[in-house]
Scaffold this active site. Structure first.
Site, mmCIF file in Angstrom:
data_model
loop_
_atom_site.group_PDB
_atom_site.id
_atom_site.type_symbol
_atom_site.label_atom_id
_atom_site.label_comp_id
_atom_site.label_asym_id
_atom_site.label_seq_id
_atom_site.Cartn_x
_atom_site.Cartn_y
_atom_site.Cartn_z
ATOM 1 N N SER A 114 0.829 -1.190 0.000
ATOM 2 C CA SER A 114 0.000 0.000 0.000
ATOM 3 C C SER A 114 0.877 1.259 0.000
ATOM 4 C CB SER A 114 -0.959 -0.042 1.194
ATOM 5 O OG SER A 114 -2.010 0.873 1.038
ATOM 6 N N ASP A 166 -9.731 -4.912 -4.664
ATOM 7 C CA ASP A 166 -9.196 -3.894 -3.755
ATOM 8 C C ASP A 166 -10.092 -2.663 -3.764
ATOM 9 O OD1 ASP A 166 -7.635 -1.982 -2.383
ATOM 10 O OD2 ASP A 166 -5.774 -2.866 -3.110
ATOM 11 N N HIS A 198 -7.747 -5.688 -0.445
ATOM 12 C CA HIS A 198 -6.554 -4.890 -0.150
ATOM 13 C C HIS A 198 -5.664 -5.692 0.796
ATOM 14 C CE1 HIS A 198 -4.260 -1.222 -0.226
ATOM 15 N NE2 HIS A 198 -4.258 -1.134 1.098
#
Length: 207
Positions: A114, A166, A198
């Site tokens: 991320s 995601d 995610h």
């Protein structure tokens, strides 16, 4: 000099170390987050040192957690203001890390998730002394200026992975990054993961 008390989570290789794996967590998490993957990496790569530092700054939006750079908004304009400084701080940390363990940059692999993936990609595209590899999971590409002018023999190999479900960093960010890297003829491997949200599918990670 690097003080490993500032890096609460690291583990020495069980045999003579030959590689460093640096884990960069996501925003709002901390050094504990990706360090949960350490047993998997240590089993697959027993000669690797696993290092999982916490983000540079406290997380803005909670009384706990860390961040690598101020989140603000996700526009390119904002991230272009804060990402270069974070990449420079990461560069300093990595230089000290390599000196501490007496290893060349080619023996370093980075896995970022991320926000950690955004930072790792920016760093990997900006350095003139390539590292072994950069693996970006569920991230996005905010490229530094003039990165496409990098000579091919100085380019760090990159792998990007992303889940199609995601809902934090949309899959379009992955596809945009892939198109940009491929058009620049950057050495890149890609993996789009159906049904993953995610997160990280550790079974697909390969250094």
């Amino acid at each position: 000099m690097l003080n490993l008390t500032d890096t609460p989570h690291f583990v020495h290789a069980t045999t003579k170390p030959k590689q460093i794996i640096l884990l960069l967590h996501g925003v709002g998490a901390d050094d504990y987050d990706l360090f949960e993957l350490q047993p998997i990496f240590s089993q697959a790569l027993p000669q690797a040192i696993i290092v999982s530092p916490h983000g540079f700054d406290p997380y803005d939006h909670a009384p706990f957690g860390r961040q690598w750079f101020k989140l603000g908004d996700m526009t390119h304009e904002h991230i272009n203001k804060v990402l270069p400084n974070a990449a420079q701080r990461l560069s300093t940390y990595i230089k000290e890390l390599l000196e501490h363990f007496n290893m060349p940059p080619t023996k370093l692999a980075i896995l970022g998730f991320s926000q950690g993936a955004m930072l790792g990609l920016h760093y990997a595209l900006s350095i003139r002394e390539p590292i072994g590899s950069m693996v970006a999971c569920s991230g996005a590409l905010i490229a530094p200026p003039s990165w496409q002018d990098m000579p091919h023999h100085l380019r760090t190999p990159i792998a990007i992975t992303h889940g199609t479900l995601d809902n934090v960093v949309p899959i379009t960010k992955y596809r945009d990054a892939l198109n940009i890297l491929q058009n620049a003829k950057w050495p890149v491997q890609e993996l789009e993961l159906p049904h993953l949200e995610h997160g990280i599918d550790y079974k697909t990670i390969n250094f």
